[in-house]
Structures are given as C-alpha cells and as structure tokens.
Design an enzyme around this catalytic site. Structure first.
Site, PDB file in Angstrom:
ATOM      1  N   GLU A   1       9.518  35.105  42.131  1.00  0.00           N
ATOM      2  CA  GLU A   1       8.216  34.957  41.482  1.00  0.00           C
ATOM      3  C   GLU A   1       7.160  34.561  42.500  1.00  0.00           C
ATOM      4  O   GLU A   1       6.019  35.007  42.435  1.00  0.00           O
ATOM      5  CB  GLU A   1       8.289  33.904  40.373  1.00  0.00           C
ATOM      6  CG  GLU A   1       6.954  33.678  39.673  1.00  0.00           C
ATOM      7  CD  GLU A   1       7.012  32.628  38.582  1.00  0.00           C
ATOM      8  OE1 GLU A   1       5.998  32.449  37.888  1.00  0.00           O
ATOM      9  OE2 GLU A   1       8.073  31.976  38.431  1.00  0.00           O
TER      10      GLU A   1
ATOM     11  N   GLY B   1      10.773  23.812  35.829  1.00  0.00           N
ATOM     12  CA  GLY B   1      11.330  22.566  36.361  1.00  0.00           C
ATOM     13  C   GLY B   1      12.782  22.718  36.760  1.00  0.00           C
ATOM     14  O   GLY B   1      13.230  22.127  37.752  1.00  0.00           O
TER      15      GLY B   1
ATOM     16  N   CYS C   1      12.262  24.512  32.176  1.00  0.00           N
ATOM     17  CA  CYS C   1      11.965  25.908  32.529  1.00  0.00           C
ATOM     18  C   CYS C   1      11.728  26.035  34.041  1.00  0.00           C
ATOM     19  O   CYS C   1      12.674  26.020  34.815  1.00  0.00           O
ATOM     20  CB  CYS C   1      10.770  26.413  31.719  1.00  0.00           C
ATOM     21  SG  CYS C   1      10.581  28.215  31.775  1.00  0.00           S
TER      22      CYS C   1
ATOM     23  N   SER D   1     -16.157  22.673  16.958  1.00  0.00           N
ATOM     24  CA  SER D   1     -14.724  22.954  17.036  1.00  0.00           C
ATOM     25  C   SER D   1     -13.983  21.680  17.435  1.00  0.00           C
ATOM     26  O   SER D   1     -14.589  20.651  17.726  1.00  0.00           O
ATOM     27  CB  SER D   1     -14.460  24.074  18.043  1.00  0.00           C
ATOM     28  OG  SER D   1     -14.924  23.697  19.327  1.00  0.00           O
TER      29      SER D   1
ATOM     30  N   GLY E   1      -9.987  18.692  14.523  1.00  0.00           N
ATOM     31  CA  GLY E   1      -8.692  18.240  14.031  1.00  0.00           C
ATOM     32  C   GLY E   1      -8.297  18.889  12.726  1.00  0.00           C
ATOM     33  O   GLY E   1      -7.591  18.279  11.911  1.00  0.00           O
ATOM     34  N   LYS E   2      -8.729  20.134  12.519  1.00  0.00           N
ATOM     35  CA  LYS E   2      -8.330  20.854  11.299  1.00  0.00           C
ATOM     36  C   LYS E   2      -6.820  20.978  11.219  1.00  0.00           C
ATOM     37  O   LYS E   2      -6.225  20.800  10.152  1.00  0.00           O
ATOM     38  CB  LYS E   2      -8.938  22.267  11.273  1.00  0.00           C
ATOM     39  CG  LYS E   2     -10.428  22.343  11.210  1.00  0.00           C
ATOM     40  CD  LYS E   2     -10.904  23.772  10.939  1.00  0.00           C
ATOM     41  CE  LYS E   2     -10.410  24.776  11.969  1.00  0.00           C
ATOM     42  NZ  LYS E   2     -10.919  24.536  13.323  1.00  0.00           N
TER      43      LYS E   2
ATOM     44  N   LYS F   1     -23.340  10.254  -1.318  1.00  0.00           N
ATOM     45  CA  LYS F   1     -24.497  11.103  -1.021  1.00  0.00           C
ATOM     46  C   LYS F   1     -24.051  12.512  -0.648  1.00  0.00           C
ATOM     47  O   LYS F   1     -24.613  13.511  -1.126  1.00  0.00           O
ATOM     48  CB  LYS F   1     -25.308  10.488   0.127  1.00  0.00           C
ATOM     49  CG  LYS F   1     -26.465  11.367   0.596  1.00  0.00           C
ATOM     50  CD  LYS F   1     -27.156  10.758   1.812  1.00  0.00           C
ATOM     51  CE  LYS F   1     -28.253  11.691   2.339  1.00  0.00           C
ATOM     52  NZ  LYS F   1     -28.908  11.121   3.549  1.00  0.00           N
TER      53      LYS F   1
ATOM     54  N   GLU G   1      -4.698  27.298   7.712  1.00  0.00           N
ATOM     55  CA  GLU G   1      -5.828  26.808   8.497  1.00  0.00           C
ATOM     56  C   GLU G   1      -6.587  27.994   9.068  1.00  0.00           C
ATOM     57  O   GLU G   1      -5.995  28.854   9.726  1.00  0.00           O
ATOM     58  CB  GLU G   1      -5.342  25.908   9.631  1.00  0.00           C
ATOM     59  CG  GLU G   1      -6.462  25.432  10.539  1.00  0.00           C
ATOM     60  CD  GLU G   1      -5.971  24.890  11.874  1.00  0.00           C
ATOM     61  OE1 GLU G   1      -6.820  24.700  12.776  1.00  0.00           O
ATOM     62  OE2 GLU G   1      -4.759  24.675  12.034  1.00  0.00           O
TER      63      GLU G   1
ATOM     64  N   GLU H   1      11.161  20.836  24.311  1.00  0.00           N
ATOM     65  CA  GLU H   1      10.037  20.133  23.681  1.00  0.00           C
ATOM     66  C   GLU H   1       9.614  20.779  22.363  1.00  0.00           C
ATOM     67  O   GLU H   1       9.067  20.112  21.475  1.00  0.00           O
ATOM     68  CB  GLU H   1       8.839  20.062  24.643  1.00  0.00           C
ATOM     69  CG  GLU H   1       8.172  21.385  24.978  1.00  0.00           C
ATOM     70  CD  GLU H   1       8.761  22.096  26.192  1.00  0.00           C
ATOM     71  OE1 GLU H   1       8.050  22.914  26.795  1.00  0.00           O
ATOM     72  OE2 GLU H   1       9.932  21.823  26.521  1.00  0.00           O
TER      73      GLU H   1
ATOM     74  N   HIS I   1      12.950  25.329  26.693  1.00  0.00           N
ATOM     75  CA  HIS I   1      11.813  24.472  26.361  1.00  0.00           C
ATOM     76  C   HIS I   1      12.211  23.571  25.192  1.00  0.00           C
ATOM     77  O   HIS I   1      11.807  23.805  24.048  1.00  0.00           O
ATOM     78  CB  HIS I   1      10.590  25.313  25.990  1.00  0.00           C
ATOM     79  CG  HIS I   1       9.913  25.949  27.152  1.00  0.00           C
ATOM     80  ND1 HIS I   1       8.938  25.310  27.895  1.00  0.00           N
ATOM     81  CD2 HIS I   1      10.067  27.175  27.711  1.00  0.00           C
ATOM     82  CE1 HIS I   1       8.522  26.119  28.864  1.00  0.00           C
ATOM     83  NE2 HIS I   1       9.195  27.256  28.775  1.00  0.00           N
TER      84      HIS I   1
END
Length: 554
Positions: A417, A396, A394, A21, A24-25, A236, A153, A528, A526
C-alpha cells in the site's frame, strides 16, 4: 410458523433539524429509540442522507468523519454507530439511504424501461423510491415480526435544496399511512447571546415556518441549547410554532451523550409520543441503562488513553474507537481521558517519548495511505519497549507486523500500500483487491467489508479475552499479512499469529505473550463497531483492565 404478536401498524417517527447542522439529531433520535425500547417497544432506525455519494466509503475522513460498517458490509454514516450503540441491535444496508443510492436505483430502472416511457422526475419517481425505502424498514422480518416503531433521521438542515425530496417523501408517508401513525420531531437551536444575557427563539420560529412551508407541521420540538430553556420560553415557542405545550422539550448540553435518554424522559417526550401514536407501553425498565449512568457519572478510577491517528483534527473520524474505549472504561468503573496524538509526532524515538510518555494505554486505529505510517510504527515500538498496553486496529495490525518484521531482521519490511515496489512486502494486496488498487475496478464498496469469522489459537490471550476460539468481527480493508513472511517474523520476534480466517490463510489477530508484554494485541478487524456502552468489547475491555492493573502493580 406465524408470529403470536398482535398485528398493529408500524409507527413512523421522523427527526429533522433546523437553523444549523451538527445539532445532535442522530443522538436525539438514538436516545428516543433507547427510551422507547425501555418502554417495551421494538424499535429500528434509519438515516436519510441527502448527499449524492452512494455511500461515504470513498469520502475523506476530514470531510465526513468515520465510515461505520454494518454486519452485512454496508459502509454507512457514523450516526448508524450511535443507533447500534443506543439500541443495542445490529442494523443493515437498508438503514442508510443516500441520494446517490436513490438516483442510481431510479436511473437503473429507467434504463430497463420500468417506467413505461414516462418522463422520470423528482416527484413522483425519486420521492416514491425514498418512500419505498422508508416503509420497507417497517416490514416483518424472517420470523414475521415487524417493529413497533421506525425512527428515520433526515440528514441536513431544513431549507437545504438537497433535503427537499426526503422531506417531501416524509410528508407523503404521513399522508399515506395516516397522521395517527406518523410523528415529526424537529431539533432546533436556541442560541444564548452573552451580550444581552438572553436566549433567542426567533431562529426556531423561522425554522419551523420553513418546515411548514413544505407541508410539515412538527408534532414536537427538541430545543438544543448550552443551558436549560426555561418554561416561559418553551411556552412562547409552543404558541408561536403551533406545537402542543407538552411537545416542546429542552435538551441542554450534557457531560455524556448517554445522559440524553434520561433528559428526554424527564421532559416526558416518550409519554407524549406514546399517547399521540396510541402505542402500547409499560413502565420504563432502565435497570441496565441506570447501571451504565452510574458508571459514567461516578467512576472510581481514571486513565489516559492515547489514540495515535492520522485524522485527529476531526475526532469524529475515530468516533466508534472513542466510544469503545469509553465503554471499556465504564465496564471497569473508569473514566478514560482521550489524548489525541498525530502519528507524525512519533516517527523518531525522541518524538515518541515526548508524545506518549505518561499514557496508561495506546490505541493505533485504522487508516489509509503512507502519511504517518512510520509514526504509527514508532508508537508501537515505544509501547512494546516501555510495556504500555496497546491495541492495534486494522492498519494498526499491519503496522504491528511491520514493526515485528523489522525486529526479525527484515529491515526493509513494508506494505505494498505504501510502496508497490517494496522488496520485503510483509503486508500485501489481497488477490481479490488488485483490480481496485490498480484502478481497473471501482474503489467504492469493493473492500473486504462486513462480518467475517476467525479461529483463535487455543490458550492465546485473545481466546482468553473472548472466552471462545470462534469469533466474528467486522472488516474494512484491502491488504493482508503476506504469508510468505509469517514463519520468519514468528521466529525472529516474539510476535504470535494468534488468530486467522477459518482456512488459516488470512491473519486476523496477533499478540505478544504475557511474559513478553502485558498487553500488545492487534486485529485486522474493526472491533470498535461491535462495542456497546452496556457491553464493552473484549479487546477494549482487556486493554483498560490491563492498564488499571499496571497502575496498581506496575
């Protein structure tokens, strides 16, 4: 109005993996997608995950890594982040298929009697559901345009029990839509044995034999190795695995994941696929991507950015954050070196000083639970006092608000929380989340998820960064700033609540004025998730740009 595009069948490309596994598929698939887009084709992507979870939303970050959230609020595999970044397009709920989703749907249909009394089995019922989800990715959109290519994938490794229904479904798709409309790529490891100084091909041969045993003959092989696989070994492998010589591709380790499309291009994988599938094409237009590679490989500046997190033992838990920081670096012609800092180390002033000194910028990302919270707050205090650029995401933002509240005299400021009985809960459970938090409702898929709009204060730093006062960002949270404390925090500290939901109820952005701090910004969102290597997100761009300016003019 009907589309003017010529109607042609959507082509399906399946990417599988063998031997081990984490080959990098996902990056191979995403890089191929970028390469085909550069050829003028429309491409979409899908991840088929064989685990029984409905989605990764309730999985431990140490076990699975990052949960990537789409615009429509799906909690998905981190590979979808790679897909979005490489393709520069948003994907949705249907782009991530799990065994849990498939079985849930099939069992629900059985309960409704939709199978007319038949015995429900893996074949055909489970495989039919998987096929339907694969083929749905090729259907026309609201404008009548269907993608030229769907790249799917298949997660896991060939030979895993869990993957077999997905591989069987892929085999059946090829049979149903025609071999001329389907292409299989198999990623395999070619290990190097230092003791003998040789690259070994046997693992790949056995992996392909395993794949052929379930009825799939790969059309191309992507050979993963720590070095270039020589032509003799490629020939080969082509002979022993019965794959065309042109279809055997060497993909050695690279200094940047964004070099991979260029590697595949130099190996002519795109040419081979286009010819085999009869796809229309143009010469590669890589003006944008080559500009990116110039910035990646030839930076003019260098910075160190600290990520203060709870899950740093598995960096994949913050994958999109890292890529967003790097993208901001590329936009500023800067190499951003990531320093991982466990939040526990920043709980005391001396600990924060030791862990954070020498950093050019700091990111405090999201997370859940009480562990490490005081360390995140300590990191924010250190950044505020020492004028280090900081971006909170978030959790943060919530820690930034708690830190400001304590400045304002709310010495017991906390979050429900971390302490349900908090006497000064400046962060509280959202009303619609109370059932999930109390255990009366499911945890999975019930957070505030997906894209939500926000209104920014005119003249604020965030409005300047975005270039507008109306923005939309993706979210994943259950807690919010308690409005009962907003005025007291604003009056007792310099913190500005600079962005809210359109109704003004939910705090979405906070910041310190530039005269107080050069760059201390936090968001409940988020951002990002929306960053692209070719389009840095404004908040991350501002972080790196400010850090560079402070280097020149401290």
């Amino acid at each position: 109005m009907t589309s003017s595009r010529k109607v042609r069948p959507t082509k399906h490309i399946f990417v599988t993996g063998g031997v081990v596994s984490s080959l990098g598929k996902g990056l191979t698939a995403a890089s191929l997608g970028q390469l085909l887009i550069a050829r003028g084709l429309s491409v979409t992507m899908q991840k088929l995950d064989p685990y029984l979870n409905v989605d990764p939303g309730t999985m431990n970050p140490f076990e699975h890594g990052e949960v990537f959230v789409t615009e429509d609020g799906a909690e998905t595999d981190l590979d979808l982040g790679h897909y979005e970044r490489f393709l520069d397009r948003n994907l949705g709920l249907n782009a991530n298929v799990t065994t849990g989703k498939v079985y849930s749907t099939v069992i629900a249909k059985e309960r409704r009697g939709e199978y007319l009394g038949k015995t429900v089995q893996v074949i055909p019922h489970i495989t039919d559901e998987i096929k339907a989800r694969i083929l749905s990715m090729g259907e026309p959109d609201a404008h009548g345009n269907a993608p030229d290519v769907v790249i799917s994938e298949v997660g896991g490794t060939v030979g895993d029990i869990e993957s077999q229904p997905f591989l069987e479904a892929a085999r059946q798709v090829r049979h149903e839509i025609g071999r001329e409309n389907c292409f299989f790529i198999h990623c395999s490891l070619v290990p190097y044995l230092a003791t003998s100084g040789e690259l070994k091909t046997k693992p790949t041969q056995h992996s392909v034999a395993e794949l052929r045993g379930i009825g799939i003959l790969p059309d191309a092989l992507v050979l993963r190795c720590d070095r270039e696989v020589p032509q003799g070994l490629k020939d080969k492998i082509a002979m022993m695995c019965d794959v065309d010589y042109e279809g055997v591709v060497s993909c050695p380790d690279s200094s940047s994941i964004y070099n991979i499309p260029d590697v595949l291009y130099r190996e002519h994988l795109d040419t081979f696929i286009i010819r085999r599938l009869g796809l229309p094409f143009r010469d590669v237009d890589w003006s944008t991507w080559h500009d990116l590679l110039e910035r990646v490989n030839n930076p003019r500046h260098e910075l160190t950015v600290g990520i203060v997190g709870k899950y740093i033992d598995l960096p994949d838990a913050y994958l999109s954050v890292v890529e967003a920081v790097r993208a901001a670096g590329y936009a500023n012609w800067t190499r951003t070196n990531i320093k991982w800092i466990t939040s526990d180390d920043c709980e005391t002033p001396s600990g924060a000083m030791k862990a954070l000194s020498g950093l050019d910028a700091i990111v405090v990302p999201g997370g859940f639970g009480i562990r490490g919270i005081e360390g995140k707050i300590g990191a924010i205090t250190f950044a505020r006092e020492h004028k280090i650029p900081l971006l909170g995401l978030c959790l943060g933002l919530q820690c930034t608000v708690i830190e400001a509240a304590r400045q304002a005299g709310l010495e017991q400021a906390s979050s429900t929380e971390f302490d349900p009985a908090a006497t000064q809960p400046v962060i509280a459970t959202m009303e619609e989340q109370k059932a999930a938090v109390s255990g009366e409702a499911d945890l999975g898929g019930t957070m505030r998820l997906g894209a939500y709009p926000a209104t920014l204060e005119e003249g604020s730093l965030v409005a300047e960064l975005y270039g507008t006062t109306e923005v939309s960002e993706r979210h994943r949270h259950r807690y919010e700033v308690n409005n009962a404390y907003r005025a007291q925090i604003a009056e007792g500290s310099d913190l500005v609540f600079s962005g809210t939901s359109p109704d003004g109820h939910l705090v979405e952005f906070v910041e310190y004025p530039k005269e107080v701090h050069p760059y201390l910004v936090a968001t409940q969102a988020h951002p990002e998730y929306k960053s692209r290597p070719t389009h840095a997100h404004p908040l991350f761009y501002g972080l790196v740009k400010t850090a560079l300016e402070l280097r020149v003019h401290p």
